[in-house]
Design an enzyme around this catalytic site. Sequence first.
Site, PDB file in Angstrom:
ATOM      1  N   SER A 148      40.009   6.221 -27.717  1.00 58.28           N
ATOM      2  CA  SER A 148      39.740   7.368 -26.866  1.00 58.28           C
ATOM      3  C   SER A 148      41.433   8.140 -27.792  1.00 58.28           C
ATOM      4  O   SER A 148      42.618   7.872 -28.001  1.00 58.28           O
ATOM      5  CB  SER A 148      39.992   7.440 -25.929  1.00 58.28           C
ATOM      6  OG  SER A 148      40.234   8.929 -24.773  1.00 58.28           O
ATOM      7  N   TYR A 161      43.431   5.191 -17.283  1.00 56.67           N
ATOM      8  CA  TYR A 161      42.076   5.219 -18.352  1.00 56.67           C
ATOM      9  C   TYR A 161      42.805   5.048 -19.918  1.00 56.67           C
ATOM     10  O   TYR A 161      43.115   4.682 -20.862  1.00 56.67           O
ATOM     11  CB  TYR A 161      41.306   6.659 -18.278  1.00 56.67           C
ATOM     12  CG  TYR A 161      40.287   6.203 -19.558  1.00 56.67           C
ATOM     13  CD1 TYR A 161      39.151   5.776 -19.699  1.00 56.67           C
ATOM     14  CD2 TYR A 161      40.300   7.860 -20.346  1.00 56.67           C
ATOM     15  CE1 TYR A 161      38.501   6.257 -20.620  1.00 56.67           C
ATOM     16  CE2 TYR A 161      39.480   7.531 -21.820  1.00 56.67           C
ATOM     17  CZ  TYR A 161      38.582   6.774 -22.002  1.00 56.67           C
ATOM     18  OH  TYR A 161      37.579   7.053 -22.747  1.00 56.67           O
TER      19      TYR A 161
END
Length: 268
Positions: A148, A161
Amino acid sequence: MKKLAALKNLNEKVVVITGGSSGIGRACAFQAAQRGAVVVVAARNMEKLETVRRECQLLSKHAAYAYTLDIGDPDSIETFCQAVTTQVGPIDVLINAAGFGNFENTVDTDPKLIEKMIRVNLLGTIYITRLVARSMMGRPGHIFLLGSMAGKIATAKSAIYSASKFAVVGYANGLRLELRPFNIQVTTINPGPVDTNFFNIADKSGNYLEKVGQITLDPDKLAQRMINAVGFTVREINVPLIMNVAAHFYDLFPRVGDYLASTLFDKK
């Protein structure tokens, strides 16, 4: 890497996709099926998987398969890998698309949720990739790891995250070097916000995608780019361009990067 070119034609190649019931995984399944691949989708929701499986079968004109898989459970992963190898055949391409996020300050996040996120986003990816990579040795293979942009630029309310995705990127970088002698390519996918149901879970406010609309990615276009990379020595796919540039800038000028991450890119 000449033998890797054999994967450029996906007809009848076995493509396994975790998180295949929705989002990027689902989009990748359809793209692979359009190229004639034997698609194997895995996730926890069999009802959704069956819908994807049927569509893949229509698109590919080949058999398609769906398996329940809890990517956070090592036993489930081992059972799944054994079933695919026995019932479908050797895996040619693995796309790790399973994962989830949560927009919340670390001090407010339940430790059980922290543990689950690390288990699903990082450990599950490592465990399944380890097994599949071992089965690929001796023939061409391609493994995609879903990182990501959060794994390159950390922002507030996504520290856990981001930690999981920073780790995925680091794991991919080492794994790429380990598997290169075996003709197995490793590609990391680092997208910014993608218009999927990921944010139904991650964003409790319900308006994050609206705030970042100008840089939101289309999952079908991203999936097409991923499937087009199969059989090529593509190290990373970093999108959108503006966030990729910002990530490089962040590395060069970390203090300015922190300022931008807390202002320009802080939309949570």
